[in-house]
Motif scaffolding. Sequence first.
Motif, PDB file in Angstrom:
ATOM      1  N   LEU A  47       0.832  -1.203   0.000  1.00 16.44           N
ATOM      2  CA  LEU A  47       0.000   0.000   0.000  1.00 16.44           C
ATOM      3  C   LEU A  47       0.865   1.251   0.000  1.00 16.44           C
ATOM      4  CD1 LEU A  47      -3.014   0.741   0.076  1.00 16.44           C
ATOM      5  CD2 LEU A  47      -2.845   0.769   2.564  1.00 16.44           C
ATOM      6  N   ALA A  48       1.936   1.234   0.779  1.00 14.18           N
ATOM      7  CA  ALA A  48       2.842   2.388   0.841  1.00 14.18           C
ATOM      8  C   ALA A  48       3.539   2.619  -0.498  1.00 14.18           C
ATOM      9  CB  ALA A  48       3.879   2.182   1.936  1.00 14.18           C
ATOM     10  N   GLU A  49       3.943   1.552  -1.144  1.00 16.67           N
ATOM     11  CA  GLU A  49       4.730   1.686  -2.372  1.00 16.67           C
ATOM     12  C   GLU A  49       3.885   1.826  -3.631  1.00 16.67           C
ATOM     13  OE1 GLU A  49       7.546  -1.532  -2.498  1.00 16.67           O
ATOM     14  OE2 GLU A  49       8.223  -1.098  -0.460  1.00 16.67           O
ATOM     15  N   GLN A  50       2.735   1.150  -3.670  1.00 23.36           N
ATOM     16  CA  GLN A  50       1.961   1.097  -4.908  1.00 23.36           C
ATOM     17  C   GLN A  50       0.534   1.596  -4.768  1.00 23.36           C
ATOM     18  OE1 GLN A  50       2.776  -3.182  -5.285  1.00 23.36           O
ATOM     19  NE2 GLN A  50       3.591  -2.695  -7.322  1.00 23.36           N
ATOM     20  N   GLY A  51       0.114   1.898  -3.558  1.00 21.72           N
ATOM     21  CA  GLY A  51      -1.266   2.297  -3.355  1.00 21.72           C
ATOM     22  C   GLY A  51      -2.189   1.099  -3.493  1.00 21.72           C
ATOM     23  N   PRO A  52      -3.487   1.326  -3.613  1.00 20.37           N
ATOM     24  CA  PRO A  52      -4.451   0.228  -3.703  1.00 20.37           C
ATOM     25  C   PRO A  52      -4.192  -0.736  -4.864  1.00 20.37           C
ATOM     26  CG  PRO A  52      -5.595   2.271  -3.204  1.00 20.37           C
ATOM     27  CD  PRO A  52      -4.154   2.626  -3.493  1.00 20.37           C
ATOM     28  N   ALA A  53      -3.562  -0.272  -5.923  1.00 17.56           N
ATOM     29  CA  ALA A  53      -3.278  -1.146  -7.067  1.00 17.56           C
ATOM     30  C   ALA A  53      -2.364  -2.307  -6.698  1.00 17.56           C
ATOM     31  CB  ALA A  53      -2.661  -0.334  -8.199  1.00 17.56           C
ATOM     32  N   GLY A  54      -1.585  -2.168  -5.639  1.00 16.68           N
ATOM     33  CA  GLY A  54      -0.680  -3.228  -5.210  1.00 16.68           C
ATOM     34  C   GLY A  54      -1.345  -4.280  -4.356  1.00 16.68           C
ATOM     35  N   LEU A  55      -2.665  -4.175  -4.167  1.00 17.73           N
ATOM     36  CA  LEU A  55      -3.359  -5.084  -3.266  1.00 17.73           C
ATOM     37  C   LEU A  55      -4.239  -6.100  -3.981  1.00 17.73           C
ATOM     38  CD1 LEU A  55      -4.320  -2.613  -0.391  1.00 17.73           C
ATOM     39  CD2 LEU A  55      -2.380  -4.181  -0.520  1.00 17.73           C
ATOM     40  N   THR A  56      -3.830  -6.534  -5.152  1.00 15.77           N
ATOM     41  CA  THR A  56      -4.520  -7.657  -5.786  1.00 15.77           C
ATOM     42  C   THR A  56      -3.890  -8.947  -5.275  1.00 15.77           C
ATOM     43  OG1 THR A  56      -3.026  -7.783  -7.678  1.00 15.77           O
ATOM     44  CG2 THR A  56      -4.942  -6.295  -7.882  1.00 15.77           C
ATOM     45  N   ILE A  57      -4.637 -10.031  -5.353  1.00 18.95           N
ATOM     46  CA  ILE A  57      -4.088 -11.313  -4.897  1.00 18.95           C
ATOM     47  C   ILE A  57      -2.834 -11.650  -5.695  1.00 18.95           C
ATOM     48  CG2 ILE A  57      -4.531 -13.800  -4.720  1.00 18.95           C
ATOM     49  CD1 ILE A  57      -7.491 -13.067  -4.183  1.00 18.95           C
ATOM     50  N   GLU A  58      -2.878 -11.442  -6.991  1.00 14.03           N
ATOM     51  CA  GLU A  58      -1.726 -11.750  -7.845  1.00 14.03           C
ATOM     52  C   GLU A  58      -0.509 -10.922  -7.448  1.00 14.03           C
ATOM     53  OE1 GLU A  58      -4.807 -10.927  -9.025  1.00 14.03           O
ATOM     54  OE2 GLU A  58      -5.433 -12.930  -9.690  1.00 14.03           O
ATOM     55  N   ALA A  59      -0.717  -9.626  -7.248  1.00 15.88           N
ATOM     56  CA  ALA A  59       0.406  -8.752  -6.897  1.00 15.88           C
ATOM     57  C   ALA A  59       0.974  -9.113  -5.525  1.00 15.88           C
ATOM     58  CB  ALA A  59      -0.043  -7.288  -6.918  1.00 15.88           C
ATOM     59  N   LEU A  60       0.105  -9.421  -4.575  1.00 12.06           N
ATOM     60  CA  LEU A  60       0.570  -9.785  -3.236  1.00 12.06           C
ATOM     61  C   LEU A  60       1.344 -11.095  -3.261  1.00 12.06           C
ATOM     62  CD1 LEU A  60      -2.641  -8.785  -1.282  1.00 12.06           C
ATOM     63  CD2 LEU A  60      -0.395  -7.705  -1.038  1.00 12.06           C
ATOM     64  N   CYS A  61       0.833 -12.081  -4.004  1.00  7.40           N
ATOM     65  CA  CYS A  61       1.523 -13.379  -4.092  1.00  7.40           C
ATOM     66  C   CYS A  61       2.879 -13.226  -4.773  1.00  7.40           C
ATOM     67  CB  CYS A  61       0.655 -14.398  -4.831  1.00  7.40           C
ATOM     68  SG  CYS A  61      -0.799 -14.907  -3.879  1.00  7.40           S
ATOM     69  N   ARG A  62       2.921 -12.431  -5.819  1.00  8.90           N
ATOM     70  CA  ARG A  62       4.198 -12.187  -6.509  1.00  8.90           C
ATOM     71  C   ARG A  62       5.182 -11.511  -5.555  1.00  8.90           C
ATOM     72  NH1 ARG A  62       2.010 -10.420 -10.690  1.00  8.90           N
ATOM     73  NH2 ARG A  62       1.823  -8.236 -10.083  1.00  8.90           N
ATOM     74  N   ARG A  63       4.713 -10.533  -4.839  1.00 10.59           N
ATOM     75  CA  ARG A  63       5.557  -9.801  -3.888  1.00 10.59           C
ATOM     76  C   ARG A  63       6.068 -10.726  -2.784  1.00 10.59           C
ATOM     77  NH1 ARG A  63       5.538  -4.231  -3.048  1.00 10.59           N
ATOM     78  NH2 ARG A  63       6.380  -3.606  -1.055  1.00 10.59           N
ATOM     79  N   ALA A  64       5.206 -11.636  -2.335  1.00 14.44           N
ATOM     80  CA  ALA A  64       5.565 -12.556  -1.254  1.00 14.44           C
ATOM     81  C   ALA A  64       6.371 -13.752  -1.740  1.00 14.44           C
ATOM     82  CB  ALA A  64       4.301 -13.063  -0.554  1.00 14.44           C
ATOM     83  N   GLY A  65       6.327 -14.004  -3.030  1.00 20.08           N
ATOM     84  CA  GLY A  65       6.964 -15.215  -3.550  1.00 20.08           C
ATOM     85  C   GLY A  65       6.203 -16.459  -3.124  1.00 20.08           C
ATOM     86  N   LYS A  66       4.881 -16.315  -3.002  1.00 24.82           N
ATOM     87  CA  LYS A  66       4.015 -17.407  -2.549  1.00 24.82           C
ATOM     88  C   LYS A  66       2.934 -17.676  -3.584  1.00 24.82           C
ATOM     89  CE  LYS A  66       5.932 -18.085   1.437  1.00 24.82           C
ATOM     90  NZ  LYS A  66       6.594 -19.343   1.730  1.00 24.82           N
ATOM     91  N   THR A  67       2.280 -18.814  -3.443  1.00 30.01           N
ATOM     92  CA  THR A  67       1.193 -19.177  -4.349  1.00 30.01           C
ATOM     93  C   THR A  67      -0.120 -18.591  -3.842  1.00 30.01           C
ATOM     94  OG1 THR A  67       0.644 -21.192  -3.157  1.00 30.01           O
ATOM     95  CG2 THR A  67       2.353 -21.364  -4.878  1.00 30.01           C
ATOM     96  N   LYS A  68      -1.113 -18.605  -4.720  1.00 27.72           N
ATOM     97  CA  LYS A  68      -2.443 -18.162  -4.306  1.00 27.72           C
ATOM     98  C   LYS A  68      -2.990 -19.064  -3.205  1.00 27.72           C
ATOM     99  CE  LYS A  68      -3.869 -15.935  -8.594  1.00 27.72           C
ATOM    100  NZ  LYS A  68      -4.867 -15.937  -9.668  1.00 27.72           N
ATOM    101  N   GLY A  69      -2.613 -20.316  -3.227  1.00 32.71           N
ATOM    102  CA  GLY A  69      -3.057 -21.241  -2.181  1.00 32.71           C
ATOM    103  C   GLY A  69      -2.606 -20.794  -0.807  1.00 32.71           C
ATOM    104  N   SER A  70      -1.407 -20.246  -0.732  1.00 36.93           N
ATOM    105  CA  SER A  70      -0.902 -19.724   0.538  1.00 36.93           C
ATOM    106  C   SER A  70      -1.763 -18.552   1.004  1.00 36.93           C
ATOM    107  CB  SER A  70       0.555 -19.285   0.387  1.00 36.93           C
ATOM    108  OG  SER A  70       1.022 -18.683   1.572  1.00 36.93           O
TER     109      SER A  70
END
Length: 192
Positions: free
Chosen positions: A22-45
Amino acid sequence: MTTPAPLRFRRNDWLELGLAALAEQGPAGLTIEALCRRAGKTKGSFYAHFPAIEAYLSALAGHWRETFTLRLMQEADRGEAPRDRLLALDRMALALDGRIEQGMRRLAQLDAGVAATCAAVDRERIAYLEKLHGESRCFAPAEARALARIEYAAFIGFQQLDLGLSPQELHDCYGTFMRLVYPPSFRSGPRV
């Protein structure tokens, strides 16, 4: 940017990751895909902790409330005098990442649940300031309420306006505000 992920990503890890996004990208950074990519995790996680993005956003807003409001009030309440608590609150609030506050308010424009949390946080913060100003015994109850609203509006305004001020300059503005509002007997003592 991908954050090195711990072996086991917990619910709180997802929430902290969301505040950083949220700090770096605003609301656009809060999609499941973006969060999983950022975390290096799967959607299942992600889905192991949150059934849908709406549940995640609700939990994120609650986490923001806890870390950006309730914890600060608890920490400030360790001081005894209202002045000490006001100064502690000032110091902690100025140390927060204002981009998260800005991002949360932009997110509130897109999500009714987040908007409700933001409104509740605003009421809690103003009530806490009103309490401290009232306990100072420098103001009548109506004055303490008005002062709390003005002070909080200035806090939010400084975050929303890009004045290019450093944290020290913001602290100095608050110090000026306190000197203008409070009598010398309240202001005496060492400043932080």
